[in-house]
Design a protein around this motif. Sequence first.
Motif, PDB file in Angstrom:
ATOM      1  N   PHE A 658     -17.256 -25.787  -4.481  1.00 12.95           N
ATOM      2  CA  PHE A 658     -16.698 -24.862  -3.785  1.00 12.95           C
ATOM      3  C   PHE A 658     -15.955 -23.906  -4.740  1.00 12.95           C
ATOM      4  N   ILE A 659     -16.447 -22.526  -4.711  1.00 15.37           N
ATOM      5  CA  ILE A 659     -16.151 -21.632  -5.541  1.00 15.37           C
ATOM      6  C   ILE A 659     -15.342 -20.475  -5.117  1.00 15.37           C
ATOM      7  N   SER A 660     -14.436 -19.854  -5.375  1.00 18.29           N
ATOM      8  CA  SER A 660     -13.734 -18.775  -4.873  1.00 18.29           C
ATOM      9  C   SER A 660     -13.059 -17.729  -5.769  1.00 18.29           C
ATOM     10  N   TYR A 704     -26.141 -34.328 -14.739  1.00 17.80           N
ATOM     11  CA  TYR A 704     -26.551 -35.704 -15.256  1.00 17.80           C
ATOM     12  C   TYR A 704     -25.523 -36.817 -14.924  1.00 17.80           C
ATOM     13  N   ASN A 705     -24.078 -36.422 -15.286  1.00 13.05           N
ATOM     14  CA  ASN A 705     -23.279 -37.356 -15.167  1.00 13.05           C
ATOM     15  C   ASN A 705     -21.729 -36.667 -14.875  1.00 13.05           C
ATOM     16  N   LEU A 706     -20.744 -37.457 -14.727  1.00 13.54           N
ATOM     17  CA  LEU A 706     -19.432 -36.839 -14.687  1.00 13.54           C
ATOM     18  C   LEU A 706     -18.923 -35.900 -15.770  1.00 13.54           C
ATOM     19  N   ASP A 707     -19.467 -36.311 -16.923  1.00  9.77           N
ATOM     20  CA  ASP A 707     -18.806 -35.356 -18.206  1.00  9.77           C
ATOM     21  C   ASP A 707     -19.652 -34.149 -17.801  1.00  9.77           C
ATOM     22  N   HIS A 708     -20.918 -34.171 -17.541  1.00 13.11           N
ATOM     23  CA  HIS A 708     -21.760 -32.861 -17.492  1.00 13.11           C
ATOM     24  C   HIS A 708     -21.075 -32.243 -16.402  1.00 13.11           C
ATOM     25  N   LEU A 709     -20.666 -32.632 -15.185  1.00  7.63           N
ATOM     26  CA  LEU A 709     -20.092 -31.888 -14.148  1.00  7.63           C
ATOM     27  C   LEU A 709     -18.654 -31.244 -14.574  1.00  7.63           C
ATOM     28  N   GLU A 710     -18.018 -31.761 -15.152  1.00  7.13           N
ATOM     29  CA  GLU A 710     -16.794 -31.400 -15.438  1.00  7.13           C
ATOM     30  C   GLU A 710     -16.833 -30.216 -16.814  1.00  7.13           C
ATOM     31  N   PHE A 711     -17.713 -30.519 -17.482  1.00  4.09           N
ATOM     32  CA  PHE A 711     -17.979 -29.283 -18.699  1.00  4.09           C
ATOM     33  C   PHE A 711     -18.423 -28.212 -17.965  1.00  4.09           C
ATOM     34  N   LEU A 712     -19.684 -28.369 -16.678  1.00  8.28           N
ATOM     35  CA  LEU A 712     -19.686 -27.230 -15.983  1.00  8.28           C
ATOM     36  C   LEU A 712     -18.702 -26.547 -15.165  1.00  8.28           C
ATOM     37  N   ILE A 713     -17.939 -27.221 -14.577  1.00 14.30           N
ATOM     38  CA  ILE A 713     -16.467 -26.823 -13.842  1.00 14.30           C
ATOM     39  C   ILE A 713     -15.649 -26.025 -14.864  1.00 14.30           C
ATOM     40  N   HIS A 714     -15.518 -26.529 -16.039  1.00 14.94           N
ATOM     41  CA  HIS A 714     -14.563 -25.922 -17.148  1.00 14.94           C
ATOM     42  C   HIS A 714     -15.323 -24.378 -17.481  1.00 14.94           C
ATOM     43  N   LYS A 715     -16.592 -24.403 -17.727  1.00 16.93           N
ATOM     44  CA  LYS A 715     -17.333 -23.147 -18.032  1.00 16.93           C
ATOM     45  C   LYS A 715     -17.181 -22.058 -17.001  1.00 16.93           C
ATOM     46  N   MET A 716     -17.251 -22.481 -15.599  1.00 13.43           N
ATOM     47  CA  MET A 716     -17.268 -21.671 -14.431  1.00 13.43           C
ATOM     48  C   MET A 716     -16.069 -21.002 -14.331  1.00 13.43           C
ATOM     49  N   LYS A 717     -14.741 -21.963 -14.632  1.00 12.51           N
ATOM     50  CA  LYS A 717     -13.654 -21.417 -14.293  1.00 12.51           C
ATOM     51  C   LYS A 717     -13.306 -20.358 -15.390  1.00 12.51           C
ATOM     52  N   LYS A 718     -13.900 -20.059 -16.601  1.00 15.81           N
ATOM     53  CA  LYS A 718     -13.552 -19.013 -17.257  1.00 15.81           C
ATOM     54  C   LYS A 718     -14.295 -17.850 -16.903  1.00 15.81           C
ATOM     55  N   VAL A 719     -15.140 -17.670 -16.143  1.00 14.59           N
ATOM     56  CA  VAL A 719     -15.751 -16.553 -15.546  1.00 14.59           C
ATOM     57  C   VAL A 719     -14.850 -15.452 -15.095  1.00 14.59           C
ATOM     58  N   LYS A 720     -14.889 -14.134 -15.529  1.00 11.62           N
ATOM     59  CA  LYS A 720     -13.937 -13.255 -14.832  1.00 11.62           C
ATOM     60  C   LYS A 720     -14.051 -13.186 -13.402  1.00 11.62           C
ATOM     61  N   GLY A 721     -13.057 -13.145 -12.712  1.00  8.63           N
ATOM     62  CA  GLY A 721     -13.130 -13.065 -11.214  1.00  8.63           C
ATOM     63  C   GLY A 721     -13.117 -14.617 -10.368  1.00  8.63           C
ATOM     64  N   VAL A 722     -13.291 -15.591 -11.356  1.00 10.97           N
ATOM     65  CA  VAL A 722     -13.363 -16.786 -10.486  1.00 10.97           C
ATOM     66  C   VAL A 722     -11.787 -17.381 -10.408  1.00 10.97           C
ATOM     67  N   VAL A 723     -11.450 -17.648  -9.464  1.00 11.78           N
ATOM     68  CA  VAL A 723      -9.896 -18.086  -9.147  1.00 11.78           C
ATOM     69  C   VAL A 723     -10.209 -19.557  -9.057  1.00 11.78           C
ATOM     70  N   SER A 724     -10.985 -20.181  -8.342  1.00 15.56           N
ATOM     71  CA  SER A 724     -10.844 -21.800  -7.880  1.00 15.56           C
ATOM     72  C   SER A 724     -12.341 -22.184  -8.032  1.00 15.56           C
ATOM     73  N   VAL A 725     -12.593 -23.341  -8.700  1.00 13.27           N
ATOM     74  CA  VAL A 725     -13.863 -24.220  -8.730  1.00 13.27           C
ATOM     75  C   VAL A 725     -13.483 -25.789  -8.408  1.00 13.27           C
ATOM     76  N   THR A 726     -13.934 -26.183  -7.105  1.00 14.96           N
ATOM     77  CA  THR A 726     -13.373 -27.484  -6.761  1.00 14.96           C
ATOM     78  C   THR A 726     -14.712 -28.241  -6.443  1.00 14.96           C
ATOM     79  N   ARG A 727     -14.576 -29.465  -6.395  1.00 12.32           N
ATOM     80  CA  ARG A 727     -15.828 -30.315  -6.212  1.00 12.32           C
ATOM     81  C   ARG A 727     -15.919 -30.798  -4.655  1.00 12.32           C
ATOM     82  N   GLY A 728     -16.928 -30.622  -4.129  1.00 10.71           N
ATOM     83  CA  GLY A 728     -16.704 -30.956  -2.679  1.00 10.71           C
ATOM     84  C   GLY A 728     -16.935 -32.416  -2.293  1.00 10.71           C
ATOM     85  N   GLU A 729     -16.804 -32.674  -0.995  1.00 17.43           N
ATOM     86  CA  GLU A 729     -16.802 -34.160  -0.596  1.00 17.43           C
ATOM     87  C   GLU A 729     -17.954 -34.152   0.215  1.00 17.43           C
ATOM     88  N   THR A 730     -18.811 -33.101   0.707  1.00 20.10           N
ATOM     89  CA  THR A 730     -19.702 -33.349   1.507  1.00 20.10           C
ATOM     90  C   THR A 730     -20.844 -32.160   0.976  1.00 20.10           C
TER      91      THR A 730
END
Length: 730
Positions: A658-660, A704-730
Amino acid sequence: MDYLEEAYTRYEQLKEFCRLTWGETALTRLDDTFRFARTVIGNKQFKTGEFILNHSLEVSSIIAEEIGLEPDSVITGLLHNIMYAGLDRKVNREELEKNFGQSVYSILEGMAKINALGTDTVELHPENYRKLLMALAGDVRVILIKTADRLQVMRNLDVYDENARQRLVNETSHLYAPLAHRLGLYAINSEMLDLCLKYQKPQGYQYVVNRLQETREERESFVAEFVKPVEKTLKDKGFSFSMKARTKSVYSIWNKMQKKNVSFDEVMDLFAIRIILHSKPENEKADCWTVYSVVTEQYQANPERMRDWITIPKSNGYESLHATVMGPKGRWVEVQIRTKRMDEVAEKGLAAHWKYKGGKESSGFDEWLAGIREILENPELNVVDFIDHFSLDIYKDETFVFTPKGDLKKMPAGSTLLDFAYEIHSHLGDKCVGGKVNGKKVTLKYKLKNGDQVTIETSNNQKPKMDWLDFLVTSKAISRVKASLNEEKKNLAEQGREILTRKFKNWKLELNDEAIRKMLKKYEFKLAIDFYGELANGKIDPLEIKSLITEKPEEETARRKMEELFHRKEVQELTFEGGDDYLVIDNNLKNINYKLARCCNPVFGDSIFGFVTISEGIKIHRSSCPNAPQMKERFPYRVIKAKWKETTSPGAFLTTLFISGTDEAGIVSEISHIIAKDTGARLRSINIDTNRGKFEGILKLSVYNLDHLEFLIHKMKKVKGVVSVTRGET
């Protein structure tokens, strides 16, 4: 040439064809079968004057050469008139099983049951057709051989009187041609429809035949000019292939002229050019796409007419890549690109599909059979209506849409949002009030398009309405609505369901599919609706139900399910009390015993546990899954420790983010670029909503794995305008 000489000649031709692929044992069986059939049938004739033995030989030839079935089916074709009422010698079951085996006898028995139903028209005796289709739920070879038999009859329709011809044409167009199409027997389907047209509309049929003959040289010249540059390029690239032009069937051309109200000369796609590649199995898709690029570089493609049935094959196994391009002299041409294997499946349908799949039916075909069974078991069904919808459904292309969780669903073209709801679950359809497509609200009547992501909205106050039948498309949805409109029966069943749910809750028992199946079997009901009605009427004692459900503990049920999934020794080594034993989950998930739970989408590296389900094997959940506390509290005996197998081989795991943030220019493009280029993840779907300078989005992607997912979230949070990136449960 007398009757016997003709029979021997036809048999030798059949045997020579079979010799290409059969072993000596099978050929000896074929010889024995022919001798037996010749002895029993002799020179007997049907009432039409046709020699029975010659008819049987022609049917066997169709089974072997045009459908491509195995020896048992070809032998059955030779024997399928062995119990004809007009024969002097009577053959019994023991003799047939002794000489030809139980398999051959069971197919013969299935055919005999169909033949005994008579051949009256659909309108007069619809129940016969219901029973005929029910035979599909058994050995599908019964229908394949019956289809071959009908094709032989249609090829010799001149020997029948006018009344019989009309009856046979009506039956064939309503039932056998659609069945042939659904089984992937496209050539047989086309020939049957051509022959139906020949007798239904003789003038129209003859007109198209004459025009095809008149324009033959022109077409051949055009094809030669079209293929020349493509052929040269493919040879230069080292491809091994063959090319041929396939003219549309007479019926297809005539039908298009009627539907679009155009003349023969205005039918754009009179023929298609087929490129058949001799590819290795591992190179099939890549080779087809390479050839597609060669064709579209040479000729301008029409993107609206592109059809990709290689990435997602049709449910009957059909695979092919279709491109419509602008050829010489400004004429549109359809080019079909496929491999030799794909072509054989397309020409011979399921028979070839079994050959390449090691004797297993495709899952799509299994689903279709299950759908037919479900519809036919509905006692409210008007069978004439079903036949009409059955034949309509067959000829529609498929539309591919996504559920909110990213699952792909196939629907007939023209299906509505309400059809989709019923496809997911009948109760979802009953309560559907509308929904969202790609995030936008739509009505029940919305017609689905390829790639739509569909969410269904429901209301407990909703119930099926008569006017729904005006726009529903799928026979499954239509039959469900018709059944649901019987309010008294439905309300009684709902009361029974409420009583049962309340009782199960008081007993602290789970009312699941297995429990319902047990009750239906015990009280000999085919449909749950009838069982609930009897319960509401007080004719079934709830205490008797309780003793039925509790006669074996759940722990034993769970362990029995485990024994189905694993070797008995492995199950004995596993404990259900949370000891030191673990299920070791391979991250590439090749073992079909495991499935990742959709509710929490675990990825490699997450802390996980296994949960034994009754109908879907073992589901792997994240330890932080929102459903975990309830599962562990209510069903501790189903919870098994699990951990990932240590490996360097990457897998692919679907997850939701989920991204906002603020609605910056180009932000979607930048997010997509990061996912695909910077992190190597694969984007499955993206849904962005903007409102007053803010945006919210849901991303479905593979990592691929949890490390890959966390790296992706980290990169997306640096995008200008992105306030929040969270992992969904569904």
